[in-house]
Design an enzyme around this catalytic site. Sequence first.
Site, PDB file in Angstrom:
ATOM      1  N   GLU A  94       0.404  -5.621  10.225  1.00  0.00           N
ATOM      2  CA  GLU A  94       1.851  -5.552  10.349  1.00  0.00           C
ATOM      3  C   GLU A  94       2.373  -4.129  10.459  1.00  0.00           C
ATOM      4  OE1 GLU A  94       2.527  -7.769   6.652  1.00  0.00           O
ATOM      5  OE2 GLU A  94       3.724  -6.080   5.992  1.00  0.00           O
ATOM      6  N   CYS A 107       6.490   2.338  10.255  1.00  0.00           N
ATOM      7  CA  CYS A 107       5.496   2.272   9.188  1.00  0.00           C
ATOM      8  C   CYS A 107       4.278   1.508   9.714  1.00  0.00           C
ATOM      9  CB  CYS A 107       6.124   1.550   7.995  1.00  0.00           C
ATOM     10  SG  CYS A 107       5.010   1.341   6.614  1.00  0.00           S
ATOM     11  N   CYS A 114      -7.037  -4.168   2.039  1.00  0.00           N
ATOM     12  CA  CYS A 114      -7.208  -2.901   1.317  1.00  0.00           C
ATOM     13  C   CYS A 114      -8.184  -3.121   0.164  1.00  0.00           C
ATOM     14  CB  CYS A 114      -5.850  -2.445   0.781  1.00  0.00           C
ATOM     15  SG  CYS A 114      -5.877  -0.822   0.005  1.00  0.00           S
ATOM     16  N   CYS A 118      -4.459  -1.850  -6.215  1.00  0.00           N
ATOM     17  CA  CYS A 118      -3.319  -1.497  -7.074  1.00  0.00           C
ATOM     18  C   CYS A 118      -2.623  -2.800  -7.502  1.00  0.00           C
ATOM     19  CB  CYS A 118      -2.334  -0.613  -6.318  1.00  0.00           C
ATOM     20  SG  CYS A 118      -3.056   0.955  -5.795  1.00  0.00           S
ATOM     21  N   CYS A 121       0.705  -4.138  -5.728  1.00  0.00           N
ATOM     22  CA  CYS A 121       0.775  -4.122  -4.266  1.00  0.00           C
ATOM     23  C   CYS A 121       0.194  -5.399  -3.677  1.00  0.00           C
ATOM     24  CB  CYS A 121       0.017  -2.909  -3.739  1.00  0.00           C
ATOM     25  SG  CYS A 121       0.030  -2.790  -1.940  1.00  0.00           S
ATOM     26  N   CYS A 333       5.054  -4.172   2.115  1.00  0.00           N
ATOM     27  CA  CYS A 333       3.638  -4.166   1.736  1.00  0.00           C
ATOM     28  C   CYS A 333       2.868  -5.480   1.797  1.00  0.00           C
ATOM     29  CB  CYS A 333       3.496  -3.583   0.335  1.00  0.00           C
ATOM     30  SG  CYS A 333       4.343  -2.043   0.173  1.00  0.00           S
TER      31      CYS A 333
END
Length: 341
Positions: A94, A107, A114, A118, A121, A333
């Site tokens: 995205e 962005c 990932c 975290c 997130c 995110c």
Amino acid sequence: MNKKIDILSLTCEQLELKILEIGEKKYRAKQIFYWLHEKRISNFSQMTNISLQLIDKINLNFYINSLNIQKMIVSDIDNTVKYLYELPDGEKLETVLMEYEYGNSLCVSTQVGCKMGCSFCASGIAGFKRNLTPSEILLQIYESERDSGRRADSIVLMGIGEPLDNFDNVIAFLKILSDKNGRNMSLRHVSLSTCGLCEEIDRLAELKLPLTLSISLHAVSDEKRNAIMPINRRYNIERLIHSCSGYFKKTGRRISFEYALIEGINDGEDSAAELIKLIKPLHSHINLIPINKIRERGYKKSKFIKEFQKRLTEGGLNATVRRTLGNDIEAACGQLRRESN
Ligand code: SAH
């Protein structure tokens, strides 16, 4: 049969070498690079100053990568556009286009998923799939610009993924983006955000690129940072600040810190005082982010954002609060990719 090369992933110098390898003159590489990155052709036959014979040869050796828009959502409140792209292997990524007073900011994502984990997130929840290639990072810009008719004035590497965990591809992307024969974007208009991979921050400092490095800090004691950002167990806060001051000394570029305020976790008076002590010597800017709620986690947005900012400012820090854009379209995110799975 030889495997065709993803031509949009090559820097101009790499393309020159490949063109020499197929027995052509070096200057052809710059011409082709211009067609690809300035004219944004989707087919080699569109290169009108190149002979048909050479176009055939290029077709045999290279291909032009592309991204398909799978879904696009436009915010009713602030013109934010969120794209969900489908990659040739079916993976999704995205990209978010935002409008600020100073222009359009895009962005972009650097990985599919990932590894960093975290806790606040959404990007890592669906796990890590793979790194994006330079062309897949670049095409998010080209395709979003083409579709929206808006030119990105700045690029932030703050989408899905950890850019420094995909170091070589991100550096190749930055070289292609800033090449004078192509998109020619000054790296002064590019921000790279990292959760704090210190060895890669040190490597990046050596390259002396004029980009803005943003550090996702989010907590000022190792105990708290360990609890929300697993990377802190590999590189603790002292090590991170050491790399940051090394980066500042080497590049002369001030670092920017990001701090997402979470109710009851990192928004107290003690956190503000420690933050001032930690950041002041680096002459850095600090960006306070109202945390975006994620369904899977219980974190809430802090009620003390203004007070926290005031404390930092009174302590001598340059602190701003990030405007939240695209609230109505879950532009934060990893949310769109997750929903499409
Ligand atoms: N991996 C990189 C870049 C991607 S995240 C990094 O960690 O910096 C981009 C920014 O959004 C980071 O500062 C990240 O910490 C922040 N972020 C992630 N989830 C968030 C949430 N739920 N609310 C607010 N900010 C968030």
